[in-house]
Enzyme design. Structure first.
Site, PDB file in Angstrom:
ATOM      1  CE  LYS A  30      -4.271  -1.705   0.114  1.00  0.00           C
ATOM      2  NZ  LYS A  30      -5.190  -1.523  -1.043  1.00  0.00           N
ATOM      3  CD  GLU A  45     -10.171   3.875   0.630  1.00  0.00           C
ATOM      4  OE1 GLU A  45     -10.065   5.116   0.581  1.00  0.00           O
ATOM      5  OE2 GLU A  45      -9.428   3.121  -0.032  1.00  0.00           O
ATOM      6  CB  SER A  94      -0.011  -8.093  -1.313  1.00  0.00           C
ATOM      7  OG  SER A  94      -0.910  -8.953  -0.633  1.00  0.00           O
TER       8      SER A  94
END
Lengths: 260, 410
Positions: B100, B122, B389
């Site tokens: 991210k 969010e 990830s």
């Protein structure tokens, strides 16, 4: 001349703005919504906007979100909305549906326009449909002779206002605040500028909504706009006092619409 | 597989001028947001050729995030994959613990360039929220993170991290109280505060230019991988595998390989209790074309177009929509999307812990199950690149509860 235009023309002749009242279908119940909207019309609402309840109403504040949740929990379907339109149109008042785009697309764009027309509907406001994505909707509403209302915002450039006005019919909806629906204590000075900028691009009536809740605000807006749109305040009134409170609110708002 | 000629390869790499990937994408937003989206689009396009921006971002990627992330050969894990060799692209080793951060740093720099002082975000699993809070602290931006109340409970560690980093975390108590509702609240905040605020969207969904922009900030995952595959392994992988919620990590690793016809691309969605039960978040496998949160894609919805609540043990995949480019890649057959159940994912999570000493995020575990599945299909000698990830620290409690409930020791 469409029914919507007739009502705006009549209000103009009476030297006042038109009052547009919003309530979601199915709130507080399917029958209750019809009763409350009927009371709003009796109180002086000229044009009715019926909300199509949607699970993800990103343009709506807490008041309408809560009303929509009640409507959905009560089993409100698109068929309920169309039935509500049928009953309110029968009163002789121009009736619009305000919806988010996905329910219309899912129902079928052409089918929605046709079914809406068949129950006597006058126009549709699709809150999150941009002119860029509106091609199929323009074709469908043209073929059914249904008015399609788009919004302009305080942040809209003149170029965007022109683009929106170009594909709008019925009236242009000018958003009075940068933000979601819900009662506000005052109306921004910029709103008049937005209405003037919009009128520079179109002969259509321009109605102001978002955050408008009191007769004083309605009076202020009536001096420069063709219509005043009130939604959350009707929901609040109904929560407090049902159909009678909705009728009283409509009366008090209608009393402030004269141009001086 | 669809043969790619130059023309449709160009379609794959760039949405059209109005942000469409075939029939998907576009902008479905209130008019009030159009000016901000245009402003963002202009800032994003200018940044792509701005040497100062490019250098700033490259410096942060190297010296703050710790890129490039390594590729680990998962030798013992591969023994369960039908003779295939599984390679892990270690995005879990990035600062903040997931991919991210790649997107967040890019958008945070754009926020500065647009002269805005406040970011909102969010978050589902909390990884994007933590990354946003991190970048906001680094660049001195005010930060508000919207998180479904349900998710604040199952990801309590990440809530604490965000608050420690100086962000305000707002639990969202409406609707299903998960990621979908957090996005609704963030959009409401944005429309009211758009002059001062950038909405730092965390996935490849939302109105244009978000799907393209977030993809471009994540494509470094695949770009690095492709180079390392050729240099270190002397070949491209036979398959690239990733988990898909909104789909940012997947698009990040897919993009570099889109033009490589012989590299198969697999996205694994959250199958929850199983797609057939209706309790899942497998949007491509079990949804229909629709519009949600500003973009046209696949959506979990009923016959009236009402969004249906998604279900997954993984907060980060628990979303009833998916990025429009994934919808497009699925439609043209360039990538294949399959569901993975909660149970399958949790078993893969445990297997990676025990065979490689790596605790992956539950999101990532969906891809790990997928890698085993694809490995068994492709068989001996196949080389499978998995986007690892995120790391699983945040999920330790959930995992302990899961395995205790299922009568196993965690």
């Amino acid at each position: 001349m469409s029914l919507i235009h007739e009502v705006f023309a009549k209000a103009k002749n009476e030297n006042r703005a038109a009052l547009i009242g919003y309530l979601p279908a199915g709130f507080p119940t399917a029958a209750g919504a019809v009763e409350c909207i009927t009371a709003m019309v009796e109180g002086g609402v000229d044009i009715v906007e019926i909300g199509l309840p949607y699970t993800d109403p990103v343009m709506d504040g807490p008041t309408i979100q809560a009303a929509v949740d009640i409507a959905l929990a009560g089993g409100t379907k698109i068929s309920t909305v169309l039935d509500t339109v049928r009953q309110i149109s029968a009163l002789g008042v121009p009736t619009l549906v305000m919806s988010y785009w996905n329910p219309i697309e899912r129902f079928g764009v052409e089918k929605f326009a046709a079914d809406f027309k068949s129950v006597g509907g006058a126009g549709v406001i699709a809150a999150d449909l941009t002119p860029e994505e509106a091609g199929p909707w323009i074709a469908a509403t043209d073929s059914q002779d249904v008015d399609r209302v788009f919004l302009v915002a305080l942040s809209s450039t003149d170029a965007r206002i022109a683009k929106v006005a170009d594909i709008t019919s019925g009236f242009v909806y000018a958003g009075a605040v940068m933000g979601v629906t819900g009662a506000r204590s005052s109306v921004s000075d910029q709103v008049r500028g937005l209405v003037d900028r919009t009128k520079a691009h179109t002969d259509l009536p321009v109605a102001v909504g978002l955050g408008v809740s009191t007769p004083e605000q309605a009076h202020e807006i009536a001096q420069y706009a063709d219509g005043v749109i009130v939604g959350s305040a009707f929901v609040n009134a109904i929560n407090a006092g049902g159909a009678d409170a909705a009728r009283e609110l409509a009366k008090s708002l209608a009393s402030g619409l004269a141009r001086v | 597989m669809t043969a790619l000629n130059d023309a449709n390869l160009a379609d794959l790499l760039f949405p059209d001028a109005s942000g469409h990937f075939g029939q998907f994408g576009g902008r479905f937003v209130p008019e009030a947001l159009m000016a901000a989206l245009d402003e963002l689009d202009a800032a994003f396009r200018a940044s792509k050729t701005d040497p100062v921006f490019i250098a700033e971002l490259a410096d942060l990627q190297k010296n703050y995030t710790g890129r490039p992330s390594p590729i680990t050969v998962a030798t013992r894990f591969s023994q369960h994959a039908g003779g295939a060799t599984i390679l892990l692209k270690r995005e879990d080793l990035n600062h903040t613990g997931s991919h991210k951060i790649n997107n967040v740093l890019g958008q945070a720099l754009l926020t500065q360039r647009m002269g805005k002082k406040r970011v909102i975000a969010e978050t589902g699993a909390g990884q994007h929220g933590v990354a946003t809070a991190t970048a906001a602290a680094l660049l001195g931006l005010e930060c508000v993170v919207y998180m479904g109340e349900e998710d604040t409970k199952r990801q309590a560690l990440n809530v604490a991290r965000m608050r420690l980093l100086g962000a305000e975390v707002v639990p969202v108590t409406i609707g299903s109280r998960t990621l979908k509702d957090a996005i609704n609240e963030a959009m409401r905040d944005w429309v009211a505060n758009v002059d001062t605020t950038h909405y730092l969207l965390g996935t490849v969904a939302g109105p244009a230019p978000f799907p393209e922009m977030v993809r471009d900030f994540h494509r470094i995952i695949g770009d690095e991988s492709r180079i390392e595959m050729l240099e270190r392994f002397g070949q491209l992988p036979d398959a690239v595998v990733a988990c898909v919620g909104g789909g940012s990590n997947a698009i990040g690793i897919f993009t570099a390989f889109l033009g490589d016809e012989n590299v198969r691309l697999f996205g694994f969605e959250a199958g929850g209790d199983g797609v057939e039960t209706g309790r899942h978040a497998a949007t491509i496998s079990g949804g229909a074309v629709g519009v949600l949160h500003g973009t046209r894609s696949f959506v979990l919805q009923d016959e009236d177009g009402q969004t249906v609540e998604s279900h997954s043990i993984s907060a980060g995949l628990d979303y009833p929509g998916v990025g429009p480019e994934h919808a497009f890649l699925s439609e043209i057959g360039r990538a294949e999307y399959r569901p993975v159940t909660d149970t399958e994912a949790m078993n893969a999570l445990k297997l990676l812990c025990e065979t490689e000493g790596i605790i992956p995020a539950i999101e990532t575990a969906h891809a790990l199950h997928g890698a085993i599945q694809v490995g068994r299909e492709l068989g001996e000698g196949a080389l499978i690149l998995v986007n690892c990830s995120g790391r699983g620290d945040k999920d330790v409690e959930t995992a302990a509860r899961w395995f205790a409930m299922n009568g196993e020791k965690a």
